[in-house]
Design a protein around this motif. Sequence first.
Motif, PDB file in Angstrom:
ATOM      1  N   THR A  73      -1.996  -8.455   6.349  1.00  0.00           N
ATOM      2  CA  THR A  73      -1.015  -7.369   6.430  1.00  0.00           C
ATOM      3  C   THR A  73       0.121  -8.171   5.280  1.00  0.00           C
ATOM      4  O   THR A  73       0.660  -7.422   4.380  1.00  0.00           O
ATOM      5  CB  THR A  73      -0.083  -7.065   7.507  1.00  0.00           C
ATOM      6  OG1 THR A  73       0.276  -8.423   8.195  1.00  0.00           O
ATOM      7  CG2 THR A  73      -0.877  -6.088   8.506  1.00  0.00           C
ATOM      8  N   LEU A  74       0.211  -9.640   5.254  1.00  0.00           N
ATOM      9  CA  LEU A  74       1.051 -10.103   4.331  1.00  0.00           C
ATOM     10  C   LEU A  74       0.489 -10.111   2.874  1.00  0.00           C
ATOM     11  O   LEU A  74       1.006  -9.791   2.030  1.00  0.00           O
ATOM     12  CB  LEU A  74       1.023 -11.624   4.782  1.00  0.00           C
ATOM     13  CG  LEU A  74       1.486 -12.723   3.536  1.00  0.00           C
ATOM     14  CD1 LEU A  74       2.911 -12.483   3.418  1.00  0.00           C
ATOM     15  CD2 LEU A  74       1.033 -14.147   3.923  1.00  0.00           C
ATOM     16  N   GLN A  75      -0.733 -10.085   2.629  1.00  0.00           N
ATOM     17  CA  GLN A  75      -1.432 -10.039   1.407  1.00  0.00           C
ATOM     18  C   GLN A  75      -1.164  -8.653   0.774  1.00  0.00           C
ATOM     19  O   GLN A  75      -0.914  -8.469  -0.289  1.00  0.00           O
ATOM     20  CB  GLN A  75      -2.880 -10.229   1.516  1.00  0.00           C
ATOM     21  CG  GLN A  75      -3.187 -11.767   1.649  1.00  0.00           C
ATOM     22  CD  GLN A  75      -4.694 -12.085   1.486  1.00  0.00           C
ATOM     23  OE1 GLN A  75      -5.735 -11.224   2.061  1.00  0.00           O
ATOM     24  NE2 GLN A  75      -5.028 -13.177   0.847  1.00  0.00           N
ATOM     25  N   GLU A  76      -1.275  -7.592   1.654  1.00  0.00           N
ATOM     26  CA  GLU A  76      -1.100  -6.323   1.102  1.00  0.00           C
ATOM     27  C   GLU A  76       0.315  -6.059   0.680  1.00  0.00           C
ATOM     28  O   GLU A  76       0.434  -5.451  -0.194  1.00  0.00           O
ATOM     29  CB  GLU A  76      -1.333  -5.215   2.545  1.00  0.00           C
ATOM     30  CG  GLU A  76      -1.224  -4.035   2.124  1.00  0.00           C
ATOM     31  CD  GLU A  76      -2.481  -3.497   1.337  1.00  0.00           C
ATOM     32  OE1 GLU A  76      -2.684  -2.301   0.654  1.00  0.00           O
ATOM     33  OE2 GLU A  76      -3.654  -4.040   1.261  1.00  0.00           O
ATOM     34  N   LEU A  77       1.242  -6.696   1.450  1.00  0.00           N
ATOM     35  CA  LEU A  77       2.653  -6.354   1.025  1.00  0.00           C
ATOM     36  C   LEU A  77       2.875  -7.233  -0.352  1.00  0.00           C
ATOM     37  O   LEU A  77       3.648  -6.582  -1.093  1.00  0.00           O
ATOM     38  CB  LEU A  77       3.774  -6.938   2.174  1.00  0.00           C
ATOM     39  CG  LEU A  77       3.596  -6.253   3.395  1.00  0.00           C
ATOM     40  CD1 LEU A  77       4.413  -6.607   4.404  1.00  0.00           C
ATOM     41  CD2 LEU A  77       4.025  -4.683   2.967  1.00  0.00           C
ATOM     42  N   LEU A  78       2.564  -8.407  -0.308  1.00  0.00           N
ATOM     43  CA  LEU A  78       2.495  -9.175  -1.501  1.00  0.00           C
ATOM     44  C   LEU A  78       1.601  -8.680  -2.849  1.00  0.00           C
ATOM     45  O   LEU A  78       2.484  -8.434  -3.933  1.00  0.00           O
ATOM     46  CB  LEU A  78       1.932 -10.683  -1.498  1.00  0.00           C
ATOM     47  CG  LEU A  78       2.710 -11.600  -0.515  1.00  0.00           C
ATOM     48  CD1 LEU A  78       1.895 -12.602  -0.138  1.00  0.00           C
ATOM     49  CD2 LEU A  78       4.121 -11.903  -0.930  1.00  0.00           C
ATOM     50  N   TRP A  79       0.689  -8.186  -2.677  1.00  0.00           N
ATOM     51  CA  TRP A  79       0.036  -7.258  -3.783  1.00  0.00           C
ATOM     52  C   TRP A  79       0.513  -5.863  -4.069  1.00  0.00           C
ATOM     53  O   TRP A  79       0.545  -5.564  -5.248  1.00  0.00           O
ATOM     54  CB  TRP A  79      -1.515  -6.963  -3.377  1.00  0.00           C
ATOM     55  CG  TRP A  79      -2.464  -6.339  -4.160  1.00  0.00           C
ATOM     56  CD1 TRP A  79      -3.007  -6.660  -5.136  1.00  0.00           C
ATOM     57  CD2 TRP A  79      -2.861  -5.025  -4.166  1.00  0.00           C
ATOM     58  NE1 TRP A  79      -3.550  -5.832  -5.815  1.00  0.00           N
ATOM     59  CE2 TRP A  79      -3.597  -4.884  -5.377  1.00  0.00           C
ATOM     60  CE3 TRP A  79      -2.447  -3.847  -3.242  1.00  0.00           C
ATOM     61  CZ2 TRP A  79      -4.245  -3.387  -5.364  1.00  0.00           C
ATOM     62  CZ3 TRP A  79      -3.040  -2.525  -3.735  1.00  0.00           C
ATOM     63  CH2 TRP A  79      -3.901  -2.355  -4.565  1.00  0.00           C
ATOM     64  N   ARG A  80       0.986  -4.909  -3.135  1.00  0.00           N
ATOM     65  CA  ARG A  80       1.669  -3.948  -3.620  1.00  0.00           C
ATOM     66  C   ARG A  80       3.252  -4.170  -4.432  1.00  0.00           C
ATOM     67  O   ARG A  80       3.363  -3.406  -5.146  1.00  0.00           O
ATOM     68  CB  ARG A  80       2.102  -3.144  -2.184  1.00  0.00           C
ATOM     69  CG  ARG A  80       0.737  -2.443  -1.748  1.00  0.00           C
ATOM     70  CD  ARG A  80       1.071  -1.515  -0.638  1.00  0.00           C
ATOM     71  NE  ARG A  80      -0.298  -0.839  -0.157  1.00  0.00           N
ATOM     72  CZ  ARG A  80      -0.417   0.344   0.439  1.00  0.00           C
ATOM     73  NH1 ARG A  80       0.515   1.277   0.059  1.00  0.00           N
ATOM     74  NH2 ARG A  80      -1.605   0.733   0.714  1.00  0.00           N
ATOM     75  N   GLN A  81       3.719  -5.361  -3.673  1.00  0.00           N
ATOM     76  CA  GLN A  81       4.935  -5.504  -4.454  1.00  0.00           C
ATOM     77  C   GLN A  81       4.383  -6.034  -5.940  1.00  0.00           C
ATOM     78  O   GLN A  81       5.455  -5.619  -7.088  1.00  0.00           O
ATOM     79  CB  GLN A  81       5.892  -6.657  -3.837  1.00  0.00           C
ATOM     80  CG  GLN A  81       7.146  -6.810  -4.197  1.00  0.00           C
ATOM     81  CD  GLN A  81       7.150  -7.787  -5.392  1.00  0.00           C
ATOM     82  OE1 GLN A  81       6.371  -8.338  -5.601  1.00  0.00           O
ATOM     83  NE2 GLN A  81       8.490  -7.829  -5.853  1.00  0.00           N
TER      84      GLN A  81
END
Length: 285
Positions: free
Chosen positions: A102-110
Amino acid sequence: MSCSARLLIQCADQPGIVAAVTRFLFEHAANVTHLDQHSTEMTGGRFYMRVEFQLPDLEPPDARLRAAFDAQVGQPFSMHWSMIDASVRKRMVIFASRTEHTLQELLWRQARGDLAVDIRAVISNHAETEEHARRFDVPFWHIPVTPETKAEAEAQALEVIGEETDLIVLARYMQILSPALVDRFPERIINIHHSFLPAFVGADPYRQAYERGVKLIGATAHYVTSELDQGPIIEQDVARVTHRDAVDDLRAMGRDIERRVLARAVHWHVEDRVIVSGHRTVVFR
């Protein structure tokens, strides 16, 4: 941004609300670009509204405009309302542990520009998480937590968070925040729960789900309150499973659901699409 300001409203349902709001915006030369509303008898006849609008020369809303709205519309209708400058990106801090999806998903989307937010820091109780934050040039803080050092760790985290953070996201952060910290950020802490609440509790919900032969698994994003996993729910999703799916299959599907659910919840919060009303939310999608 597609608009320069957003207006969120909730109050008792009564005639004339939409007319009063739109008339006020028209009289102040504002151009309404989007309007959504909802009313229901099930919550005591409540009315909810979200308006996007542009002001002349795309000027942000100022104190005078807010004061005028309160006097002319807010007070007469006994509204709970907020007027937000949409050109200002919200500032977010992410808490994480070892589980990184979930951390990677947020970082990637940002990083892709799909999430209009500034990530000020990633805080983790495990040093292994640093590589994910560094990959996206986000400041990382390793703050270990033990039962004996929990209060000290939260004090350190608060120093990192500071007074300018608009949103805290618990991206599978495997620690319980103290009521004192939660109370400092009401309706500004979002958690992802690895189940379709209410559901199995404990450290390994997917094994419990497997042993019980469930046919659905899911995830829930909600605001954090001092009552564990009982905060207002923002978003949920599920996937069907069968007797052919093993524990690892459930975990893989669960990770995928958690990524999507948390990202949507954060996105809607950042775009001011969520109104909290008691234990419920109204989400204008």
